[in-house]
Scaffold this motif. Sequence first.
Motif, mmCIF file in Angstrom:
data_model
loop_
_atom_site.group_PDB
_atom_site.id
_atom_site.type_symbol
_atom_site.label_atom_id
_atom_site.label_comp_id
_atom_site.label_asym_id
_atom_site.label_seq_id
_atom_site.Cartn_x
_atom_site.Cartn_y
_atom_site.Cartn_z
ATOM 1 N N ASP A 29 0.618 41.750 30.711
ATOM 2 C CA ASP A 29 0.343 40.342 30.409
ATOM 3 C C ASP A 29 -1.085 39.926 30.768
ATOM 4 O OD1 ASP A 29 3.004 40.393 29.749
ATOM 5 O OD2 ASP A 29 3.649 38.995 31.292
ATOM 6 N N THR A 30 -1.565 40.395 31.911
ATOM 7 C CA THR A 30 -2.904 40.026 32.378
ATOM 8 C C THR A 30 -3.980 40.542 31.432
ATOM 9 O OG1 THR A 30 -2.104 40.107 34.655
ATOM 10 C CG2 THR A 30 -4.485 40.162 34.347
ATOM 11 N N LYS A 31 -3.840 41.783 30.977
ATOM 12 C CA LYS A 31 -4.822 42.369 30.057
ATOM 13 C C LYS A 31 -4.787 41.665 28.700
ATOM 14 C CE LYS A 31 -4.755 46.944 32.178
ATOM 15 N NZ LYS A 31 -4.308 48.338 32.048
ATOM 16 N N ILE A 32 -3.595 41.345 28.235
ATOM 17 C CA ILE A 32 -3.463 40.660 26.952
ATOM 18 C C ILE A 32 -4.101 39.279 27.029
ATOM 19 C CG2 ILE A 32 -1.818 39.638 25.325
ATOM 20 C CD1 ILE A 32 0.059 42.040 26.030
ATOM 21 N N LYS A 33 -3.818 38.539 28.068
ATOM 22 C CA LYS A 33 -4.397 37.190 28.255
ATOM 23 C C LYS A 33 -5.922 37.266 28.310
ATOM 24 C CE LYS A 33 -4.258 32.728 29.780
ATOM 25 N NZ LYS A 33 -5.555 32.246 29.437
ATOM 26 N N ALA A 34 -6.447 38.240 29.066
ATOM 27 C CA ALA A 34 -7.903 38.403 29.178
ATOM 28 C C ALA A 34 -8.515 38.726 27.814
ATOM 29 C CB ALA A 34 -8.236 39.491 30.187
ATOM 30 N N PHE A 35 -7.849 39.583 27.044
ATOM 31 C CA PHE A 35 -8.359 39.936 25.717
ATOM 32 C C PHE A 35 -8.347 38.724 24.788
ATOM 33 C CE2 PHE A 35 -7.678 41.563 21.365
ATOM 34 C CZ PHE A 35 -8.879 42.221 21.207
ATOM 35 N N MET A 36 -7.259 37.961 24.829
ATOM 36 C CA MET A 36 -7.159 36.772 23.978
ATOM 37 C C MET A 36 -8.213 35.735 24.363
ATOM 38 S SD MET A 36 -3.034 36.434 23.473
ATOM 39 C CE MET A 36 -3.095 35.149 22.212
ATOM 40 N N ASP A 37 -8.462 35.569 25.652
ATOM 41 C CA ASP A 37 -9.510 34.653 26.113
ATOM 42 C C ASP A 37 -10.878 35.092 25.586
ATOM 43 O OD1 ASP A 37 -7.858 32.878 27.497
ATOM 44 O OD2 ASP A 37 -8.053 33.970 29.393
ATOM 45 N N LEU A 38 -11.118 36.406 25.595
ATOM 46 C CA LEU A 38 -12.380 36.956 25.116
ATOM 47 C C LEU A 38 -12.559 36.714 23.614
ATOM 48 C CD1 LEU A 38 -14.892 38.628 25.977
ATOM 49 C CD2 LEU A 38 -13.608 40.655 25.296
ATOM 50 N N VAL A 39 -11.493 36.937 22.844
ATOM 51 C CA VAL A 39 -11.541 36.689 21.399
ATOM 52 C C VAL A 39 -11.886 35.226 21.136
ATOM 53 C CG1 VAL A 39 -10.136 36.560 19.299
ATOM 54 C CG2 VAL A 39 -9.984 38.581 20.765
ATOM 55 N N GLU A 41 -13.331 33.012 23.303
ATOM 56 C CA GLU A 41 -14.641 32.671 23.872
ATOM 57 C C GLU A 41 -15.796 33.162 23.007
ATOM 58 O OE1 GLU A 41 -17.235 34.455 27.526
ATOM 59 O OE2 GLU A 41 -15.154 33.951 27.976
ATOM 60 N N LYS A 42 -15.690 34.364 22.487
ATOM 61 C CA LYS A 42 -16.786 34.971 21.724
ATOM 62 C C LYS A 42 -16.750 34.597 20.243
ATOM 63 C CE LYS A 42 -18.512 37.188 25.213
ATOM 64 N NZ LYS A 42 -19.801 36.823 25.779
ATOM 65 N N ALA A 43 -15.723 33.863 19.811
ATOM 66 C CA ALA A 43 -15.587 33.471 18.404
ATOM 67 C C ALA A 43 -15.753 34.678 17.492
ATOM 68 C CB ALA A 43 -16.566 32.360 18.047
ATOM 69 N N LYS A 48 -9.681 30.354 7.699
ATOM 70 C CA LYS A 48 -9.773 29.195 6.804
ATOM 71 C C LYS A 48 -9.705 27.888 7.585
ATOM 72 C CE LYS A 48 -7.079 29.259 3.069
ATOM 73 N NZ LYS A 48 -6.181 29.655 1.960
ATOM 74 N N GLY A 49 -8.953 27.890 8.678
ATOM 75 C CA GLY A 49 -8.806 26.699 9.504
ATOM 76 C C GLY A 49 -9.918 26.520 10.517
ATOM 77 N N GLY A 50 -10.943 27.375 10.433
ATOM 78 C CA GLY A 50 -12.058 27.282 11.371
ATOM 79 C C GLY A 50 -11.932 28.275 12.511
ATOM 80 N N ASP A 51 -12.705 28.051 13.543
ATOM 81 C CA ASP A 51 -12.701 28.934 14.712
ATOM 82 C C ASP A 51 -11.455 28.693 15.563
ATOM 83 O OD1 ASP A 51 -15.123 30.094 14.038
ATOM 84 O OD2 ASP A 51 -16.297 28.684 15.236
ATOM 85 N N ILE A 52 -11.151 29.664 16.386
ATOM 86 C CA ILE A 52 -10.031 29.565 17.322
ATOM 87 C C ILE A 52 -10.416 28.601 18.438
ATOM 88 C CG2 ILE A 52 -8.755 30.842 19.090
ATOM 89 C CD1 ILE A 52 -9.033 33.317 17.219
ATOM 90 N N ILE A 53 -9.523 27.646 18.729
ATOM 91 C CA ILE A 53 -9.797 26.710 19.826
ATOM 92 C C ILE A 53 -8.827 26.880 21.000
ATOM 93 C CG2 ILE A 53 -10.915 24.982 18.373
ATOM 94 C CD1 ILE A 53 -8.236 23.368 18.591
ATOM 95 N N SER A 54 -7.675 27.537 20.750
ATOM 96 C CA SER A 54 -6.747 27.759 21.858
ATOM 97 C C SER A 54 -5.813 28.927 21.572
ATOM 98 C CB SER A 54 -5.927 26.499 22.169
ATOM 99 O OG SER A 54 -5.092 26.183 21.088
ATOM 100 N N ILE A 55 -5.220 29.413 22.645
ATOM 101 C CA ILE A 55 -4.256 30.504 22.585
ATOM 102 C C ILE A 55 -2.870 29.897 22.455
ATOM 103 C CG2 ILE A 55 -3.198 32.342 23.949
ATOM 104 C CD1 ILE A 55 -5.980 32.738 25.238
#
Length: 70
Positions: A29-39, A41-43, A48-55
Amino acid sequence: MKTLVMKFITETGTKVSLNVTNVKDTVDDTKIKAFMDLVKEKAVFTFKGGDIISIDSASLTETTTTDIAL
């Protein structure tokens, strides 16, 4: 085969998914959360709906294939 399904929310409120196949057994879970945060954060991706704003969520799916002799 394990597949990691990660769901995010874009600027327009649309849910989008990213799938990663052949996930290692050591992922947690910790690694997945960190990876998702990185995706996010780094855009890294734009949709089509724009950039990611939340997980939104994540899940691991395991698939087993059985060949059938015909």
